[in-house]
Design a protein around this motif. Sequence first.
Motif, PDB file in Angstrom:
ATOM      1  N   GLU A 241       0.833  -1.216   0.000  1.00 22.56           N
ATOM      2  CA  GLU A 241       0.000   0.000   0.000  1.00 22.56           C
ATOM      3  C   GLU A 241       0.860   1.257   0.000  1.00 22.56           C
ATOM      4  O   GLU A 241       1.971   1.266   0.546  1.00 22.56           O
ATOM      5  CB  GLU A 241      -0.897  -0.009   1.224  1.00 22.56           C
ATOM      6  CG  GLU A 241      -1.974  -1.069   1.132  1.00 22.56           C
ATOM      7  CD  GLU A 241      -3.296  -0.583   1.647  1.00 22.56           C
ATOM      8  OE1 GLU A 241      -3.294  -0.058   2.766  1.00 22.56           O
ATOM      9  OE2 GLU A 241      -4.310  -0.709   0.935  1.00 22.56           O
ATOM     10  N   PRO A 243       1.373   5.019   1.215  1.00 23.06           N
ATOM     11  CA  PRO A 243       0.888   6.071   2.104  1.00 23.06           C
ATOM     12  C   PRO A 243       1.017   7.434   1.424  1.00 23.06           C
ATOM     13  O   PRO A 243       1.956   7.685   0.673  1.00 23.06           O
ATOM     14  CB  PRO A 243       1.847   5.983   3.296  1.00 23.06           C
ATOM     15  CG  PRO A 243       3.097   5.427   2.739  1.00 23.06           C
ATOM     16  CD  PRO A 243       2.743   4.601   1.541  1.00 23.06           C
ATOM     17  N   TRP A 247      -3.406   9.121   4.315  1.00 20.79           N
ATOM     18  CA  TRP A 247      -4.179   8.068   3.632  1.00 20.79           C
ATOM     19  C   TRP A 247      -3.274   6.946   3.137  1.00 20.79           C
ATOM     20  O   TRP A 247      -2.083   7.150   2.904  1.00 20.79           O
ATOM     21  CB  TRP A 247      -4.926   8.649   2.433  1.00 20.79           C
ATOM     22  CG  TRP A 247      -5.949   9.669   2.770  1.00 20.79           C
ATOM     23  CD1 TRP A 247      -7.198   9.441   3.254  1.00 20.79           C
ATOM     24  CD2 TRP A 247      -5.811  11.091   2.659  1.00 20.79           C
ATOM     25  NE1 TRP A 247      -7.851  10.635   3.442  1.00 20.79           N
ATOM     26  CE2 TRP A 247      -7.028  11.665   3.076  1.00 20.79           C
ATOM     27  CE3 TRP A 247      -4.791  11.949   2.241  1.00 20.79           C
ATOM     28  CZ2 TRP A 247      -7.248  13.032   3.097  1.00 20.79           C
ATOM     29  CZ3 TRP A 247      -5.008  13.310   2.257  1.00 20.79           C
ATOM     30  CH2 TRP A 247      -6.218  13.845   2.683  1.00 20.79           C
ATOM     31  N   ASP A 248      -3.912   5.766   2.945  1.00 20.13           N
ATOM     32  CA  ASP A 248      -3.203   4.655   2.308  1.00 20.13           C
ATOM     33  C   ASP A 248      -3.966   4.277   1.043  1.00 20.13           C
ATOM     34  O   ASP A 248      -5.180   4.111   1.074  1.00 20.13           O
ATOM     35  CB  ASP A 248      -3.171   3.431   3.240  1.00 20.13           C
ATOM     36  CG  ASP A 248      -2.125   3.621   4.315  1.00 20.13           C
ATOM     37  OD1 ASP A 248      -1.062   4.192   4.002  1.00 20.13           O
ATOM     38  OD2 ASP A 248      -2.386   3.224   5.471  1.00 20.13           O
ATOM     39  N   SER A 250      -4.056   1.790  -2.626  1.00 22.01           N
ATOM     40  CA  SER A 250      -3.467   0.634  -3.308  1.00 22.01           C
ATOM     41  C   SER A 250      -2.598   1.193  -4.442  1.00 22.01           C
ATOM     42  O   SER A 250      -2.880   2.290  -4.950  1.00 22.01           O
ATOM     43  CB  SER A 250      -4.565  -0.265  -3.858  1.00 22.01           C
ATOM     44  OG  SER A 250      -5.012   0.220  -5.101  1.00 22.01           O
ATOM     45  N   ASN A 301       4.298  11.242  -0.027  1.00 18.11           N
ATOM     46  CA  ASN A 301       4.800   9.875   0.091  1.00 18.11           C
ATOM     47  C   ASN A 301       5.864   9.755   1.159  1.00 18.11           C
ATOM     48  O   ASN A 301       5.856   8.843   1.995  1.00 18.11           O
ATOM     49  CB  ASN A 301       5.461   9.440  -1.221  1.00 18.11           C
ATOM     50  CG  ASN A 301       4.458   8.969  -2.240  1.00 18.11           C
ATOM     51  OD1 ASN A 301       4.653   9.158  -3.414  1.00 18.11           O
ATOM     52  ND2 ASN A 301       3.389   8.348  -1.785  1.00 18.11           N
TER      53      ASN A 301
END
Lengths: 550, 328
Positions: A241, A243, A247-248, A250, A301
Amino acid sequence: MADLRPVYAWEIWANPILKRYCRSRLRKKHLIPWSLIVLIITLFIVFLLFTVSQRMGENYTWEHGARVALIPLVILQMFLLMFLGTGAVAAGIARESIDGMIDYQRLTPMTPLAKILGYLFGLPIREYVLMGITAPFAIYCAHAGGVPLEPALKFYSVFFCSAILYHLTGLVAGSVVKRKFLAGRTSQFFVAILYLVLPRFAALGFIFLVYLTVLPAWAEQALPFVNEARMNRIFPGLATEVPWFGWDFSPTVFSLLIQASLIVVFVVILARKWRDPEAHVLGHVFSLFVFFGYLALLLGNALPLIAEGDFFAGAKVMMGRAPREFQGESYGWTTMVLMGMAIFFALFLVMHLIVPNRHEALRGFRRSAKRGKRRVAWFSDDNTSLGFVLVLLALGWFGWALFSQSIFNSAPFRGVRVAPWQWLLQGLALCLPLLAFQFVLEWRGWRTSLLLVLFLWVVPPLAAIIFGASGRLETIAIYLGCLSGPLMPLYAVGQAAMEAHGSGSNTQAKVEGAYWFAVTLYALTLPYLFTQWRQYRAKLLATAQEGRSE
Amino acid sequence: MSETLATAPAVQIRDLRVDYGDQVAVDGISLEIPPGEIFGLVGPNGAGKTSTFKVLATLMDPTYGEVSLCGLDVAEKTERARSLLGYMPDLAPVPTDLKVWEFLDLFAASHGLASRARESKIDDALDHVQLSDRREDQCKNLSRGMKQRLALAKTMLHEPRVMLLDEPASGMDPVSRAALRSTLQELARRGTTVLVSSHILSELSAMCTSVGIMSKGHLVASGTIDDVLSQFSGQKTLSIQLLAHWPQAEEIFSRHPQVHEVTYDADSRCLRGRFEGDEKAQVALLAELVSEGCPVQTFSEKTRDIESIILDLESLTDTKTTSAENHG
């Protein structure tokens, strides 16, 4: 007048530009040879793997073979659509521009979006058809290999999103580079770099770069069909996943989000150019949004990964280093320098894109003078970009400081002593040379400023390397290197790294001295450049007003 | 809106200025052209014609000034103005990878012509420019003149209200030029306003109903051809052809108070000079020459044409510029 109806952007099937390229790029004499080549390669791939799977016995069935065949088929599709397609788009739009057809098309009452869509899907139409030839084989292999529909669809959604993004890049390249061959090769070079070089930078903190490719989506969607350890070996850390601040996502969703936002940026750029061919690639206000987005991608990120400690662990995996060899602190200092340089170069590029040249600045003053005003509207492309550059510099400085601070707070930096005013030193290293560049760029134009960049920012570090290599002129080499603006982030971080370890060495003193020498030099030059810039603007204003009095 | 389109001037330019850095290409011109006119914009190279055309064609933003087509401000309602406009640039390009009919179909469709109407419009346009037999040919295989005609066909496909033709006749043979002239006159009869720029002035005066003369970015004269000529009517040329070289004739001619700038062409044995007198003065001058025994073969007055006016204006502007530079 004839009965006319508008051509809507959403009626893509009726788009005249798309139809035009369906005619010209799908003529039999070109399409048949190309189709045969693609068909032969596709058949070769499928039959070879089928034959091999028949001979391998129970351990290697056709189900395995079909899955393996998907890999070269997808690579072939990528080559056709992304590599050849992007080249076709860039070369095609450059040719339209050289032939003068762009001006004809500009004069038709189609909306800019309809025109962009027409070129976007029309220019690479042959490549879409060629990819279509491989599609039945890919579908058959996916079916025989037991690949469910859902992961295939998810992967292909990213695949087409990437293709559109690269084609848009080709459109922008073709609009800027006015040579057909050069435009085509430049954009293909960009795609090659994107796949072969840029993913390596993900290991150095620029994680988002890898999501501009289809690799993370491939890694995620193929994960159920391969061994996880093997997947990590081929695509280290890509199937996990992603980040982004709190939020995370896909990998597939994050790839789609990041690529879709870049598509929007490119469409806005192209729409501006369609409306007004003389318009800047980025407007002043829009440049702030684009740069802010760039920072958000970089930091979004990196910051959560640094906070959770995955930044260093991920890098270790990506670099393929054994735990003993990997030094988290050195890696932290390195990424800090690289982040500073990435922000520096992004600012350099944006400044270049938004600065008004002499003609534009004079035009702005003339328009204002005509309306009886002395000032040009603040958002106009013709107005000075200085105010926006100051905001951009502040944003860049803030972003770099935030990244650095989060590295300082990370586990590998526990016990490392960093001066509390380090953020200030980094800010000076980033802002002073760029501000000097801005004044020269606006005052003397891009030719002179690029010449100065060559002689002040490129030649000194090259000379420094030669002096350094001689082994005897270390001091001169260190001082010369620091004159280069893009290298100043290295000195700003380098001296902090040396001081943190309390080396007190001779080299540390020289690096510190060189840093302050360069900062002082730029700080002393700025008032002179500012005065020249003001005089230049005053002269332009006077010229514009003289024009009125005549 | 449609009422405005019908009643407004076809082209209206107010205080238009175009700069390229320090160079002023168009300097504050204002112009109004009613519908159905064939307006010739003439002037030497660098006069500002193409810049004016490009602004009218919405291909260039002026430094300032207002331009409207049929009452629509081109800066504000660009897309709408474009649907009223047909533009044919100088040395009009055609695509190298399309057939003749495909090229026309592209632009007919881009202008929003319905597919049913497109076919007949394309055929009509090809008939007009005499390229019907080349319908299936690749554009790249056409001659220069044919490409010009094809570009003209493209320009009139969507029946624009205003047509801008920059040097439309370049590369055309005499027959095609005559056809171009009659095509434009027919379009004007139907209410289309045509703006033509050309260096071939004789051609312009044969087809244009009005002209504008540009020089160094200024519109120095505009109106019907008769209006423009009458602005310069005080200047006419007398031409006296002699049977043999006769120095006394030159002396009489030169000392006449209403004759200026006398020249003698030895090859044609012709005396020429700018004459400011009326018809009576001409008769008196002829009588004097004959009474002095000069062998006058022909005696004629030449009214000034547009070409000579432009040449004079050009030299006048050059003189003014040089003088200003010297004083500056």
